[in-house]
Structures are given as C-alpha cells and as structure tokens.
Motif scaffolding. Structure first.
Motif, PDB file in Angstrom:
ATOM      1  N   GLN A   6     -18.158  15.888 -59.840  1.00 51.50           N
ATOM      2  CA  GLN A   6     -18.658  16.945 -60.145  1.00 51.50           C
ATOM      3  C   GLN A   6     -20.007  16.420 -61.064  1.00 51.50           C
ATOM      4  O   GLN A   6     -19.986  15.431 -61.618  1.00 51.50           O
ATOM      5  N   SER A   7     -20.980  17.456 -60.902  1.00 50.02           N
ATOM      6  CA  SER A   7     -22.321  17.039 -61.629  1.00 50.02           C
ATOM      7  C   SER A   7     -23.024  18.633 -61.884  1.00 50.02           C
ATOM      8  O   SER A   7     -22.609  19.509 -61.369  1.00 50.02           O
ATOM      9  N   PRO A   8     -23.706  18.532 -63.010  1.00 49.22           N
ATOM     10  CA  PRO A   8     -23.761  17.391 -64.039  1.00 49.22           C
ATOM     11  C   PRO A   8     -22.406  17.284 -64.769  1.00 49.22           C
ATOM     12  O   PRO A   8     -21.493  18.121 -64.776  1.00 49.22           O
ATOM     13  N   GLU A   9     -22.481  16.219 -65.399  1.00 46.49           N
ATOM     14  CA  GLU A   9     -21.135  16.012 -66.595  1.00 46.49           C
ATOM     15  C   GLU A   9     -21.412  17.006 -67.694  1.00 46.49           C
ATOM     16  O   GLU A   9     -20.123  17.471 -68.096  1.00 46.49           O
ATOM     17  N   SER A  18     -29.460  31.249 -65.752  1.00 41.24           N
ATOM     18  CA  SER A  18     -28.527  30.961 -64.683  1.00 41.24           C
ATOM     19  C   SER A  18     -28.587  29.663 -64.180  1.00 41.24           C
ATOM     20  O   SER A  18     -29.797  28.810 -64.323  1.00 41.24           O
ATOM     21  N   SER A  19     -27.543  29.009 -63.740  1.00 37.79           N
ATOM     22  CA  SER A  19     -27.745  27.814 -63.116  1.00 37.79           C
ATOM     23  C   SER A  19     -26.437  27.550 -62.182  1.00 37.79           C
ATOM     24  O   SER A  19     -25.594  28.596 -61.918  1.00 37.79           O
ATOM     25  N   SER A  20     -26.331  26.276 -61.701  1.00 39.11           N
ATOM     26  CA  SER A  20     -25.394  25.938 -60.718  1.00 39.11           C
ATOM     27  C   SER A  20     -24.486  24.634 -61.115  1.00 39.11           C
ATOM     28  O   SER A  20     -25.129  23.904 -61.437  1.00 39.11           O
ATOM     29  N   LEU A  21     -23.210  24.481 -60.712  1.00 41.52           N
ATOM     30  CA  LEU A  21     -22.367  23.429 -60.888  1.00 41.52           C
ATOM     31  C   LEU A  21     -21.941  23.002 -59.616  1.00 41.52           C
ATOM     32  O   LEU A  21     -21.692  23.742 -58.779  1.00 41.52           O
ATOM     33  N   GLY A 105     -14.923  16.962 -64.305  1.00 39.07           N
ATOM     34  CA  GLY A 105     -15.493  18.325 -64.612  1.00 39.07           C
ATOM     35  C   GLY A 105     -16.948  18.298 -65.353  1.00 39.07           C
ATOM     36  O   GLY A 105     -17.497  17.531 -65.252  1.00 39.07           O
ATOM     37  N   THR A 106     -17.424  19.647 -65.432  1.00 36.69           N
ATOM     38  CA  THR A 106     -18.720  19.804 -66.216  1.00 36.69           C
ATOM     39  C   THR A 106     -18.557  20.799 -67.325  1.00 36.69           C
ATOM     40  O   THR A 106     -17.864  21.624 -67.350  1.00 36.69           O
TER      41      THR A 106
END
Lengths: 112, 114
Positions: A6-9, A18-21, A105-106
């Motif tokens: 998973q990224s980012p930590e 807004s953003s994405s994992l 996880g993030t």
C-alpha cells in the motif's frame, strides 16, 4: 507468496482535498480484494469488496476501483472524520482461499 | 447491527502463563477466524475454523496455540505458554459463508506479556 503493498504509508490532506490511496497486489488467483478502515486501538471495519477487474464500489465520499494488479481507494472532499488507517487485503483462490492477506495500510489525516 | 464481541479488551499476563481470549461471532455466521497485529505491523492471519475444525492455519499458529468452539456462541483462542513476542492485538472475525465471505472483525483484545 501473496503480497499486498500500500502507498503512500501516510497522507495528510486538507478538508475537501481529494486524493487516492493505492493497493498493489500479487496473487495466484484473486478471489476478492477488501478495503477496511481501522481507527486507533480498534478492529478493522469493512468498507468494500471487489471481485473482478473493472469493478467499482462507492460509499459516501469513498470509491474503490480494481484492476488486475492494483486497487485504488478514491476519497472525494474528505472530512476530518475520515482520518483513519485504510487497509487493503486480498483472498487468493489458490493458496488458502479464506485467509485475508493484509497490507501495512495508509494512515490518512484530514485537517479542518 | 450485529457485531463480533471480544473479551477481555486488555489482558496482562506473565511469560509462561496460559491465556484464553474469547469471542462471540455474529450469530448466523459459520466461519470464524483469529488474526493478530503486533504494534506498528500489519494484521496477520492465524487460523480459520469451520464446522468444528481448523480449516486453515498459518506458520505462526504452532502447538502453543489452539482454538475451540465450546458452545453455540463462543469461539476461543488459547495460548498455552505465553512468550514476550506474543504481545499483540488479537482480532476475532467471522463470515457468513464461502459465498458471502466478508469478514467482520471484533474490537480486539490487547495481550501484554510481561
């Protein structure tokens, strides 16, 4: 061996930003990919499950998508209460179809 | 909303002692699981249980560990002789069936081995 990265930590966002994992996975045969939310000192709370490439699921400000190699958790206009650790896990059809293999996880922090 | 219940929330024990962690899965679920999470690390699978027997276990789940469903509602994890490295958060989970395979987790038991 099944692997989930998973990224980012860690991710720090302003409220409304807004953003994405990302969750990259390696399995022999994907049975399902799962997203969970974990608050400090608590157990994982189920969010979504995805079974095949191209599938999408939505819940409030969260949207999960799946390709053959990765999954994204999109967070639209996050609020401070979305702050948590988001865990990705996979089930492999070929090697122990019941167990979940988790990523690290993030950690998401949303500031007001 | 149905939930998985775990007791106690925190267990402190001396090295070498036996501990039993207890779980009440969701009532109509047939599959039961134990996972652990060492502080700062990922959640790791220990064992799955179906039809009164272990269906799958990890390398972590050695002879020191055992699971049991002593009655129609409880599901327990026993660690026979605890070690310092057993200190972790232990999570119980349950799922309804093979087809409906979403695992729902309890809040966990924090085990501290001194």
């Amino acid at each position: 061996e099944d692997q989930v990265t998973q990224s980012p930590e860690a991710l720090r966002l302003q409220e409304g930003e807004s953003s994405s994992l990302n969750c990259s996975y390696t399995v022999s045969g994907l049975r399902g990919l799962f997203w969970y939310r974990q608050d400090p000192g608590k157990g994982p709370e189920f969010l979504f499950t995805l079974y095949s490439a191209g599938e999408e699921k939505e819940k409030e400000r969260l949207k999960a998508t799946l390709t053959k190699k990765e999954s994204f958790l999109h967070i639209t206009a996050p609020k401070p209460e979305d702050s948590a650790t988001y865990l990705c896990a996979v089930q492999d059809m070929d090697t122990g179809f019941q167990k979940l293999v988790f990523g690290t996880g993030t950690r998401l922090l949303v500031s007001p | 909303e149905p939930e998985v219940t775990q007791t106690p929330s925190h267990q402190v024990t001396q090295m070498g002692q036996e501990v039993i962690l207890r779980c009440v899965p969701i009532s109509n679920h047939l599959y039961f699981y134990w996972y652990r999470q060492i502080l700062g690390q990922k959640v790791e699978f220990l064992v799955s249980f179906y039809n009164n027997e272990i269906s799958e276990k990890s390398e972590i789940f050695d002879d020191q560990f055992s699971v049991e469903r002593p009655d129609g509602s409880n599901f327990t994890l026993k660690i026979r002789s605890t070690k310092l490295e057993d200190s972790a958060m232990y999570f119980c989970a349950s799922s309804e069936s093979q087809a409906l395979n979403i695992q729902y987790f309890g809040a966990g038991t924090r085990l501290s081995v001194l």
